[in-house]
Write a protein that holds these residues in place. Structure first.
Motif, mmCIF file in Angstrom:
data_model
loop_
_atom_site.group_PDB
_atom_site.id
_atom_site.type_symbol
_atom_site.label_atom_id
_atom_site.label_comp_id
_atom_site.label_asym_id
_atom_site.label_seq_id
_atom_site.Cartn_x
_atom_site.Cartn_y
_atom_site.Cartn_z
ATOM 1 N N UNK A 190 0.824 -1.203 0.000
ATOM 2 C CA UNK A 190 0.000 0.000 0.000
ATOM 3 C C UNK A 190 0.860 1.255 0.000
ATOM 4 N N UNK A 191 0.292 2.295 -0.606
ATOM 5 C CA UNK A 191 0.784 3.649 -0.449
ATOM 6 C C UNK A 191 -0.251 4.381 0.379
ATOM 7 N N UNK A 192 0.110 4.702 1.610
ATOM 8 C CA UNK A 192 -0.810 5.441 2.473
ATOM 9 C C UNK A 192 -0.539 6.927 2.337
ATOM 10 N N UNK A 193 -1.611 7.708 2.216
ATOM 11 C CA UNK A 193 -1.486 9.163 2.266
ATOM 12 C C UNK A 193 -2.603 9.711 3.124
ATOM 13 N N UNK A 194 -2.293 10.739 3.915
ATOM 14 C CA UNK A 194 -3.357 11.483 4.565
ATOM 15 C C UNK A 194 -4.230 12.118 3.496
ATOM 16 N N UNK A 195 -5.467 12.404 3.849
ATOM 17 C CA UNK A 195 -6.383 13.008 2.879
ATOM 18 C C UNK A 195 -6.163 14.510 2.734
ATOM 19 N N UNK A 196 -5.372 15.112 3.610
ATOM 20 C CA UNK A 196 -5.073 16.537 3.464
ATOM 21 C C UNK A 196 -3.864 16.695 2.545
ATOM 22 N N UNK A 197 -4.046 16.211 1.333
ATOM 23 C CA UNK A 197 -2.963 16.142 0.353
ATOM 24 C C UNK A 197 -3.561 16.229 -1.038
ATOM 25 N N UNK A 198 -2.818 16.801 -1.966
ATOM 26 C CA UNK A 198 -3.242 16.783 -3.362
ATOM 27 C C UNK A 198 -2.117 16.210 -4.209
ATOM 28 N N UNK A 199 -2.519 15.582 -5.324
ATOM 29 C CA UNK A 199 -1.599 14.888 -6.218
ATOM 30 C C UNK A 199 -1.392 15.706 -7.493
ATOM 31 N N UNK A 200 -0.172 15.644 -8.038
ATOM 32 C CA UNK A 200 0.146 16.303 -9.297
ATOM 33 C C UNK A 200 0.689 15.324 -10.337
ATOM 34 N N UNK A 201 1.548 14.404 -9.888
ATOM 35 C CA UNK A 201 2.177 13.430 -10.785
ATOM 36 C C UNK A 201 2.253 12.077 -10.097
ATOM 37 N N UNK A 202 2.651 11.083 -10.870
ATOM 38 C CA UNK A 202 2.759 9.718 -10.359
ATOM 39 C C UNK A 202 3.910 9.625 -9.351
ATOM 40 N N UNK A 203 3.619 9.339 -8.081
ATOM 41 C CA UNK A 203 4.688 9.297 -7.076
ATOM 42 C C UNK A 203 5.492 8.006 -7.088
ATOM 43 N N UNK A 204 4.969 6.957 -7.694
ATOM 44 C CA UNK A 204 5.646 5.665 -7.643
ATOM 45 C C UNK A 204 7.005 5.698 -8.345
ATOM 46 N N UNK A 205 7.192 6.631 -9.251
ATOM 47 C CA UNK A 205 8.473 6.725 -9.959
ATOM 48 C C UNK A 205 9.617 7.150 -9.034
ATOM 49 N N UNK A 206 9.282 7.643 -7.881
ATOM 50 C CA UNK A 206 10.303 8.178 -6.979
ATOM 51 C C UNK A 206 10.337 7.430 -5.643
#
Length: 362
Positions: A190-206
């Protein structure tokens, strides 16, 4: 760039490191042939037979007469519908306050639509609702929702906005960790993220392929050793292995040693124990890719996520994250030649959040 740090609170690694310890030749062929490293982290995972319950440590003040358990009815059937081909799911928790129209859940889900080539990732997001109203609201806006039943012996009210470090807040964050252990036990990464977050690009590459856990940081400096980075558990990736399952068990059990502390505080306190006793590999993530209000960079061409950390108060989070989302829309609406002038384009300063947390530049 804006620089900050939160008290107490990665790194890009080569995929070849991930192969260490993998004994099956077919696993090697599978990894090298995979063209989905950008969409998820391909690993060899296994299913775990169990009764479907995970032990939950006794909350402060709760009656210790009998051990509490959390039931996870329907989770084993739901995860295959959400997971990527490599059995990875994205998990974010909400309650009614965070799931209300115009609140954090809407910002979170909308960011996938507005990001660069990440709209498909929203299909792999499992929203974990901690109360009935949050679950109902989730179902109205997202196809994959799970209602996490809190033990009836717990008196915590999960529906309202939680004051930082309040009793209900602590129960919320520790219940989240119990759920994550069960996901690992079922053989899912799993990739857990808090919901007080916004996404811009695919984080799995990093995300480092060799690490057991990759975790965001409040203040990343390349010169520091990995465990010297101020880690922030608002975003972290874990792969399903015996070691990571034992890691989460150890983490949860440590709650009793640090009563009245939240999960991140305890994690920071025991991170070196996890490495020395369990041989866990923990890798910090760079803030240039995984930014937050504690520390962010104006590199619009690199950023993957932005977290409303160093921020206290739901309204402050929604306000300042909305400004960030608007900045991103303005940036992506520019012609390519204008985007190259990123030095002239900066994030809106998160004034309300930094005032709320009394943030100071280090």
């Amino acid at each position: 760039m804006g620089l900050g740090r939160k008290d107490g609170g990665g790194a890009i690694s080569h995929a070849a490191s991930f192969l260490l310890g993998v004994s099956l030749p077919t696993a090697l062929l599978f990894l090298l042939a995979s063209d989905r490293l950008g969409d998820g982290l391909s690993i060899i995972s296994r299913s775990w037979g169990s009764t479907g319950t995970t032990q939950l440590p006794i909350a402060d003040g709760a009656a210790p007469a009998r051990e509490q358990e959390v039931e996870f009815a329907g989770l084993a059937e739901l995860l295959p519908k959400v997971a990527m081909e490599d059995r990875t799911v994205i998990i974010t928790p909400v309650n009614e306050a965070w799931a209300r129209p115009g609140s954090l859940l809407d910002l979170y889900l909308e960011s996938f639509k507005n990001g660069e080539d990440i709209a498909h990732l929203v299909n792999h997001v499992l929203v974990v609702a901690l109360d009935t109203l949050g679950f109902d609201r989730c179902k109205a806006v997202h196809p994959h929702c799970y209602h996490l039943q809190v033990p009836t012996t717990t008196t915590a009210n999960m529906s309202s906005a939680k004051g930082f470090m309040s009793r209900d807040y602590l129960e919320l964050v520790w219940t989240k960790l119990t759920f994550q252990q069960r996901v690992l036990e079922l053989g899912y990464n799993f990739l857990f993220t808090d919901a007080d977050m916004i996404w811009f690009r695919n984080p799995f590459r990093h995300i480092a392929l060799y690490a057991d856990m990759s975790c965001s940081s409040d203040d990343f400096k390349p010169s520091r050793a990995p465990l010297d980075q101020p880690l922030n558990t608002g975003l972290y990736y874990m792969k399903s292995t015996n070691r990571t399952i034992e890691m989460v068990r150890y983490w949860r059990a440590a709650r009793e040693r640090f009563r009245g502390r939240h999960d991140q505080w305890v994690f920071v306190a025991i991170k070196r124990e996890l490495v020395t006793k369990l041989q866990v590999k923990i890798e910090p993530l760079e803030t240039v890719y995984f930014g937050g209000f504690c520390e962010y960079h104006d590199d619009f061409d690199k950023v993957c996520t932005m977290h409303a950390d160093c921020c206290i108060g739901l309204e402050n989070k929604v306000h300042d994250l909305s400004d960030i989302a608007a900045d991103w829309k303005n940036y992506t609406s520019m012609p390519p030649e204008e985007r190259k002038k990123k030095g002239d384009f900066k994030w809106t300063y998160p004034t309300r959040c930094r005032k709320s947390s009394k943030w100071r530049k280090p």
